[in-house]
Structure formats: C-alpha cells, structure tokens
Design an enzyme around this catalytic site. Structure first.
Site, mmCIF file in Angstrom:
data_model
loop_
_atom_site.group_PDB
_atom_site.id
_atom_site.type_symbol
_atom_site.label_atom_id
_atom_site.label_comp_id
_atom_site.label_asym_id
_atom_site.label_seq_id
_atom_site.Cartn_x
_atom_site.Cartn_y
_atom_site.Cartn_z
ATOM 1 C CE LYS A 171 -3.958 2.420 2.270
ATOM 2 N NZ LYS A 171 -3.251 3.790 1.991
ATOM 3 C CD GLU A 212 -1.321 5.509 -4.347
ATOM 4 O OE1 GLU A 212 -2.170 5.582 -4.912
ATOM 5 O OE2 GLU A 212 -1.489 5.794 -2.847
ATOM 6 N NE ARG A 223 -15.260 3.333 1.673
ATOM 7 C CZ ARG A 223 -13.857 3.913 1.697
ATOM 8 N NH1 ARG A 223 -12.802 3.356 1.948
ATOM 9 N NH2 ARG A 223 -13.968 4.958 1.802
ATOM 10 C CE LYS A 257 -9.413 2.140 3.795
ATOM 11 N NZ LYS A 257 -9.023 3.512 3.737
HETATM 12 P P1 AMP Z 1 -6.932 4.995 1.696
HETATM 13 O O1 AMP Z 1 -7.148 5.945 1.100
HETATM 14 O O2 AMP Z 1 -6.549 4.519 3.256
HETATM 15 O O3 AMP Z 1 -8.698 4.497 1.482
HETATM 16 O O4 AMP Z 1 -6.422 3.651 0.716
HETATM 17 C C1 AMP Z 1 -6.657 3.384 -0.630
HETATM 18 C C2 AMP Z 1 -6.161 3.966 -1.173
HETATM 19 O O5 AMP Z 1 -4.629 3.812 -1.068
HETATM 20 C C3 AMP Z 1 -5.735 3.700 -3.048
HETATM 21 O O6 AMP Z 1 -7.146 5.251 -3.243
HETATM 22 C C4 AMP Z 1 -4.956 3.854 -3.249
HETATM 23 O O7 AMP Z 1 -4.757 5.127 -3.855
HETATM 24 C C5 AMP Z 1 -4.035 3.421 -2.371
HETATM 25 N N1 AMP Z 1 -3.226 2.800 -2.572
HETATM 26 C C6 AMP Z 1 -2.207 2.215 -2.997
HETATM 27 N N2 AMP Z 1 -1.676 1.152 -3.030
HETATM 28 C C7 AMP Z 1 -2.594 0.899 -3.329
HETATM 29 C C8 AMP Z 1 -2.787 -0.464 -3.943
HETATM 30 N N3 AMP Z 1 -1.623 -1.559 -4.500
HETATM 31 N N4 AMP Z 1 -3.818 -1.290 -4.601
HETATM 32 C C9 AMP Z 1 -5.190 0.549 -4.644
HETATM 33 N N5 AMP Z 1 -5.009 1.084 -4.007
HETATM 34 C C10 AMP Z 1 -3.540 1.347 -3.122
#
Ligand code: AMP
Length: 624
Positions: free
Chosen positions: A252, A301, A458, A464
């Site tokens: 991530k 990303e 979602r 995550k």
């Molecule tokens: P959050 O912003 O905490 O809801 O986490 C989701 C965000 O993590 C996504 O919108 C992406 O911007 C980011 N992200 C980073 N690495 C990844 C990945 N491998 N797959 C999907 N999203 C990712």
C-alpha cells in the site's frame, strides 16, 4: 427554457436546509426541463459547466466581474465595490446594484437557460491575451438582459459562490423520482454514474431514452471511472478470512492514486477525485505513450522517489510537486514513478468484470510491452501471474514476489508494477507487511483474486491493513472540515478549532466526530483561515449532522488527516449515533492534525462512519 424557472428553484432551495425539500424542488425542476437541456441544468445546479473531469473553469478575475456589473448597470465601479464590501458576496452586490438601474434597458424577450449557458461556456473557453476583456464583454451581454434576481445568481455562479448544497446523490434521487417515479431506481443511476462520472449524460439518457438505456451505459476512454475502494481490517487473520483463505497482497504505497487513459498517443491522467491532472505529470504521460498497447485504462499510485536509490518517499513530497508552478523544475526536484495495480479497459474491452488475477496478468503484459494482448487472450488467458507467484508448499513462509517490469531498475521509465504476492498464511502476510513497511509503504492492500473491479464501491473484496492498527489506537483518519470556532489569545483572527465529520455512506451525510485544535503551526492556521474562506456558508450545511454550536459553518469540501489516541462514546457527536449505545455517537480522544491536507480526497472519500464503528469495536476487543 425560461431562466426564471431555474432561478425560482434556486430561490426555493436557498431557503431550506432540508434534504427532502431540496430533492422535491429538483424533482419539480427536472419535470419541467426539456430533455435537450437537462444535462446543462444538472451542471448549473451544481455550480459547474461540465463534469469535473473536463476542468472547464470560467477563469474570470474578481475585478473583471465587478466591472461587468458596473458596465451593465450603468453604475460607477466604486459603487459596485462598495456594495460588494457591504454584502461580502458579488452576487448579492449585483442583485442590489441591478435593482437600481434604469429598467427600460431590459430586453423584451425572457432570458433563456440556453443563452446563459452558451455564453458562460464561451467565457470559459476564451483564453489568451485580451481574454479578460472578452470575458467581461460576454458576461455583460447577459447581465444587460436579465432581471436583478437573475443577475444575482449568475454572478454567484460565475464567482463560484452558488452553494446550494446539492450532492450527486440528491441529483440522482431527484432524477429517479422525476423520471421513474421511484427513488429505488437510484441504484441503477449510481452504477451508470460510477462508470461514466457524468451526471449530465445520465440525466439526458434517462430523460430521452429511459431507464433501459441507463443500464447499458458503459466505460468509455477519457471519462474517468469512479475508483473501487477498500474496507479496513485490523488483523492478518481477518484479512485472510475475507479473502476465503487466499489473497493477493500488494504494497500500500503512500502516494496519489491516478487513473491513466490511453488511446494511441493521447494520454490523460485523472485523480481519485476525477479531476484531470495530465499537465502535472508530463514525465508519466511520456512513459505511458511509449507502451505499445493501443487503448487502455489503468490505475496506479504515483509516488515520489529518490532517483539515486529508487526508494519511495513520503506523500508530502509528492504534494509539494503538485503545488509547484514551474513543472520542469518540479519534475527535476520531485521525480515520481507510477506503480500500476489495475486494468479496467483494454483495446475496446471492458475488463472490470474479469477476476483480479486475470486483470493483473494482462496489466503485466501491457507494462512489459508485450504485444500479444489480443481479443482471444482477453477471453481465455489463464493467469500467468498465478503460475509465477506460487508459494512454496514446504514451510508456507516463502513468498515469491512479482514486481519487476522488464526494464527493472530503469527509473527514467516512470512505470512499475505494484509488488504483489499470493498469501494464504498469516505469516506470509506479516513478512510481506514487514517488507512493505521497510520500503516506506503504509501497509498492505489485500485483494480477492477472483474479485471484479466494482467502480465506486467500497467493499471487503479489497482490504487495507495498516501497520499502525496493530499498536491499538495510533490510527490516522481522514475527516471533513464542516465548522470552526474563532481563536482566542494568540489565535485571534484565525480559527481556534475545526469541527470534523466522518462520512455516513448510507445516509450521504457528514456526521461530526471531533473538534481539533492541536497539531497546527501558526503558518498552517493562517493558511486554513484563507483556504476555508471560500467554503463559508451562512448556516449549517444540509448534509452536515451535528449537535455542536459553531461560529462558522463550511460546505463539506476540505479533507484533513487526523491522528487520535482513542475512539470513545460521546453524546456530543453524531457519527455512529445510536449504533453502539442509545443517544451516543463516537468521538476522538486527543485528536491532532498530522499536517496532511488530503487534496486528493473528496469529502465522500473521508473515513466512513462504518469504519469508525469497526475501529471502535476492534479497539474495545483488543483492550479486553
Ligand atoms: P485509503 O486512502 O486509506 O482509503 O486507501 C486507499 C488508497 O490506497 C487508494 O485509493 C490508493 O490511492 C492507495 N493505494 C496504495 N497502494 C495501493 C494498491 N496496491 N492498490 C490499491 N490502492 C492502493
């Protein structure tokens, strides 16, 4: 369509803070709007001229707007400025000033929505030397022929202060009611919106062709798809359970999500908020152009990197690049890499309903410039990535990671694949997590190998897993600024505390969860005061739910990151109200601003109330 019909609706809507009444006003308006211009009406009520991704801005300087009013009303510029000073809003000033002009100059035909819209469109498209004067003339041409009450709204629209509080969901509710008689059809509109991101097209399709045609709206190149989102989990066991025992774990990365659209040599980049930001990343555009795939929509990303080592750098550095003006200098100082993780469309085929493992295999082919992507391979391709990422069956702890593109360490090529591994055991997840953290990532995303890409959803097909969760409470949240209290003492003239809200996805409401007053520097407080000014509204926003009394209210727009020590039950806040205990919502203990303004997130992307509830439960469980 007579402009006064639209303006009358605006007047009604301005009087109410009730979502139900707003929806009712819109239903009446839509029923009386000809199908030919319903898209335009939908954009106008949201203060826009086009869907966000078209980035069509009027670009008229405040001074020019004031001059246009003076010109059309026959008043002096100084009296217009005075009215502006007294009212604090150019629209209100225009309304006042225009009332006092000589009414005989009014045009005899009623002003139409079509004429206003096409003139505003011309204003937005006028660019280059002398354009401000041309814009002024165009604006005056409509002000000359409108009633004072109409001028008031036109000027509010032009200056971006028409804040009627109409969210996308409200528009969809109203469209469903107006054209199908039932709000339950909103889900069909939502699906269409998730793949096209264009409410105007949806309104036109519904009004002219009916609900069946809405069902067949598909992904098209250069219209951004609303991103699929992840739920959070707090343990590796939970993550694996959600994946039915077998997940695809990915780093991530702490950067900005970008959706790339490519059609031969045309490349556009969109943010997670669906804004077009192609011009910020010419280096990425160049790299994507070099791919041999003809048409593709991919997600990745973007992360700032240390060019000498290839190491990922923190989010703040990336944002610095976004804020810099000289793009060449920014490219030099803040080099970036896009790390791809998904494929939504390739060569005329929508791939979103394919399982993730297959999408990833195709993505690997594309990034490695494998030219074998043909229709047949789309339909039958067995996932090569599954073969490559086998897990040693001997001890269950060895994971082989697919990450290299063929160009390996060539960081001048701005594209990589997000490191990914098959995981079936908690230990594997933990090892991969450790590697991710070591490489500067926030944690892991774990995804179901068979999951489709569900635009705008979602759900637990993606979860995550951030490392911080494991140390109980040190967790960051992204919350929406909805109100503020004025500061005292050293903070006089600035805000002393901001009221923050989480997003209730079901009710489409922002519910308060904390006030935050720490973590700010003098400089950031000054900046907040300035940045929030354009979001000030005279009363609590219709989509905001809180029992707190504030000095100032804002439209829910700005998202900031907060760290807190604990989530507690509180009668003062409305996030999660009654879901854990009658009369109690959830509040944050020791909230602190981390310094991150999440420009990349829309208010609807903020931490959801449901997530807060999950975190509260998890925290109670781990403290037992
Ligand atoms: P959050 O912003 O905490 O809801 O986490 C989701 C965000 O993590 C996504 O919108 C992406 O911007 C980011 N992200 C980073 N690495 C990844 C990945 N491998 N797959 C999907 N999203 C990712």
């Amino acid at each position: 369509m007579d402009l006064s019909l639209l303006i009358g609706t605006f007047e009604e809507m301005e009087k109410t803070t009730s979502r139900i009444s707003l929806t009712g006003n819109l239903v009446d308006l839509f029923k009386n709007t000809p199908g030919e211009i319903i898209d335009k009406v939908v954009y106008l009520i949201q203060g826009k001229l086009a869907p966000d991704y078209e980035s069509l801005e009027l670009g008229l300087a405040e001074k020019m707007a004031l001059r246009a009013i003076a010109y059309s009303s026959g008043s002096s510029l100084s009296s217009v400025e005075k009215a502006y000073h007294l009212t604090g809003d150019i629209g209100d000033a225009a309304g006042q000033i225009m009332k006092s002009r000589n009414q005989t100059t009014l045009h005899s035909d009623p002003m139409t929505v079509e004429r206003v819209f096409s003139t505003l469109e011309k204003i937005a498209k006028t660019a280059g030397p002398g354009s401000q004067e041309s814009k002024l003339r165009l604006l005056s041409s409509i002000l000359n022929d409108t009633e004072p009450r109409e001028s008031r709204y036109i000027m509010k629209f032009v200056m971006g202060t028409l804040r009627l509080g109409i969210a996308d969901f409200t528009v969809m509710d109203a469209l469903a009611l107006a054209f199908t008689g039932s709000k339950s059809n909103r889900t069909l509109l939502e699906r269409a919106y998730n793949v096209t991101s264009d409410l105007g097209t949806i309104a036109t399709t519904l009004a002219k062709q009916g609900l069946e045609s809405i069902k067949s709206l598909q992904i098209v190149l250069f219209k951004p798809v609303r991103p699929m989102l992840a739920e959070r989990v707090t343990t590796t066991e939970d993550a694996l359970e959600r994946m039915d025992g077998h997940g695809l774990a990915e780093y991530k990365l702490d950067g900005e999500r970008i959706q790339v659209h490519k059609d031969s040599n045309n490349v556009e980049l969109f943010t997670r908020r669906l804004d077009r930001i192609t011009h910020h990343f010419p280096d990425i555009v160049q790299s994507v152009k070099s791919l041999s795939v003809n048409e593709a929509i991919m997600e990745g990303e973007v992360v700032a990197i240390d060019i000498s080592t290839g190491a990922y750098l923190p989010f703040q550095l990336l944002m610095r690049r976004r804020r810099k003006h000289g793009i060449n200098e920014a490219m030099e100082n803040y080099p970036v890499v896009i790390n791809f993780f998904d494929l939504l469309y390739v060569n005329g085929n929508d791939t979103t309903s394919m399982p993730l493992s297959k999408r990833r295999a195709l993505l690997e082919d594309i990034i490695n410039n494998d030219t074998r992507i043909k229709k047949s391979s789309l339909q039958t391709a067995k996932s090569r990535s599954d073969e490559a990422r086998t897990i040693s069956e001997n001890d269950g702890s060895d994971i082989s990671v697919r990450q290299q593109n063929k160009n390996g360490d060539d960081y001048h090529n701005r594209m990589k694949l997000v490191p990914q591994a098959n995981v079936t055991e908690p230990l594997q997840v933990e090892k991969f997590m450790a590697a991710a953290i070591e490489n500067g990532c926030e944690g892991l995303m774990v995804k179901h190998p068979n999951s489709a890409y569900r635009a705008g959803a979602r759900e637990f097909a993606w979860v995550k897993l951030k490392r911080e969760y494991r140390s109980e409470l040190a967790d960051t949240l992204d919350l929406v600024v909805v109100g503020a209290l004025y500061g005292r003492g050293r903070r006089v003239g600035k805000y002393g505390a901001l009221l923050l809200a989480a997003y209730d996805t079901k009710a489409d409401q922002f519910r308060s969860t904390t006030k935050v007053g720490t973590g700010f520097t003098d400089e950031s407080l000054g900046q907040f005061f300035k940045d929030l000014e354009r979001h000030i509204i005279p009363h609590k926003h219709p989509r905001v739910d809180t029992g707190m009394k504030m000095d100032v209210w804002f439209e829910p727009e700005m998202v900031i990151e907060i760290i807190a020590s604990e989530i507690t039950l509180s009668p003062a806040h409305t996030a999660g109200i009654n879901s854990l205990k009658e009369g109690f919502g959830l509040a944050l203990r020791f909230p602190k601003f981390t310094g991150k303004i999440r420009d990349d997130k829309k208010p609807e992307d903020a931490t959801a109330v449901g997530e807060l509830i999950t975190m509260y439960k998890q925290q109670s469980r781990s403290s037992k």
